[in-house]
Scaffold this active site. Structure first.
Site, short mmCIF file in Angstrom:
data_model
loop_
_atom_site.label_atom_id
_atom_site.label_comp_id
_atom_site.label_asym_id
_atom_site.label_seq_id
_atom_site.Cartn_x
_atom_site.Cartn_y
_atom_site.Cartn_z
N SER A 147 42.77 44.96 34.89
CA SER A 147 43.07 43.97 33.86
C SER A 147 41.76 43.46 33.28
O SER A 147 40.70 43.60 33.91
CB SER A 147 43.82 42.79 34.51
N TYR A 161 44.72 36.21 41.15
CA TYR A 161 45.08 37.41 40.38
C TYR A 161 43.81 38.16 39.98
O TYR A 161 43.72 39.39 40.16
CB TYR A 161 45.87 37.02 39.13
#
Length: 250
Positions: A147, A161
């Site tokens: 990501s 995350y």
């Protein structure tokens, strides 16, 4: 369909985790359209069946597999089943992921555990199942979904995350360094993409996440990036692709 065929993609057996929705489903559709033989793995059978039916209706080849990537034995069993059903495996796309956004001060350790189990261990279990087979056949391609949060820490709220996505990027790079002469390794690092990921968040940060996703680009954008990595000649390894909506600052 035929005009889209690509000789580097055509005939390759591609296993996609988290393949029932979002990026995984779009990658399955696009790669099948380009001639890949696609194995769609996810937790929800209805979602898998829908994607497989769409691919079949468009003239492509696909099979579905129910899979929870946090279960090491299940991951190995699905990879073994794909090899049994298709005769081989050429590409593994580790796409399953979770993104609950929440301040660290709330110490929601259940969410931390869930992210580590899916986003890190799920990727490692996929590698563990595919890598010995790829090394044995002296070819293969592992594509891990990291990501932009694996490039720059997304905080407040996305700290854990980001930790998992930095881990995916680090694991991808180390794996490439270790086995790159035989097995290609790619880390894909998307920004805001239209998918179910935004629904992982509950509690106070929900609206912030939904606002952030207003600028999201379609999951098909990421599917094209994945196809680009796969369609390169065997002597070219696209190591990393970072892609964002043009409007995204983070």
């Amino acid at each position: 369909m035929n005009q889209h065929m690509n000789q580097q993609i055509e005939g390759k057996v591609v296993l996609i985790t988290g393949g029932g929705t979002g990026i995984g489903a779009e990658a399955a559709r696009l790669l099948a359209e380009r001639g890949a033989r696609v194995a769609v793995a996810a937790r929800r059978k209805d979602k898998i069946d829908g994607v497989v039916a769409e691919i079949a209706a468009a003239g492509g080849e696909a099979r579905g597999y129910v899979l929870d990537v946090t279960d090491k034995k299940q991951v190995e069993a699905v990879v073994a089943a794909v090899v049994a059903d298709f005769g081989r495996i050429d590409v593994l796309i580790n796409n399953a992921g979770l993104m609950p956004i929440r301040p660290m001060a709330e110490v929601n350790t259940d969410e931390w555990d869930a992210m580590i189990d899916v986003n890190i261990k799920g990727v490692l279990y996929g590698i563990a199942a595919a890598l010995p087979r790829f090394l044995a056949q002296q070819s293969g391609h592992i594509i891990n979904l990291s990501s932009v949060a694996g490039v720059k820490v997304f905080s407040p709220g996305g700290t854990v995350y980001s930790g998992t996505k930095f881990a995916v990027r680090a694991i991808s790079e180390g794996l490439r360094h270790e086995v790159g002469s035989k097995v290609r390794v790619t880390s894909i690092e998307p920004g805001a993409v239209e998918s179910d990921l935004k629904h992982s968040t509950t509690g106070g940060a929900t609206q912030t996440v939904l606002d952030f996703y207003r600028q999201a680009i379609p999951a098909a954008s990421v599917a094209r990036a994945i196809a680009f990595a796969i369609e390169q000649p065997a002597d070219v390894d696209i190591n990393e692709i970072v892609l964002r909506p043009t409007a995204q600052e983070f």
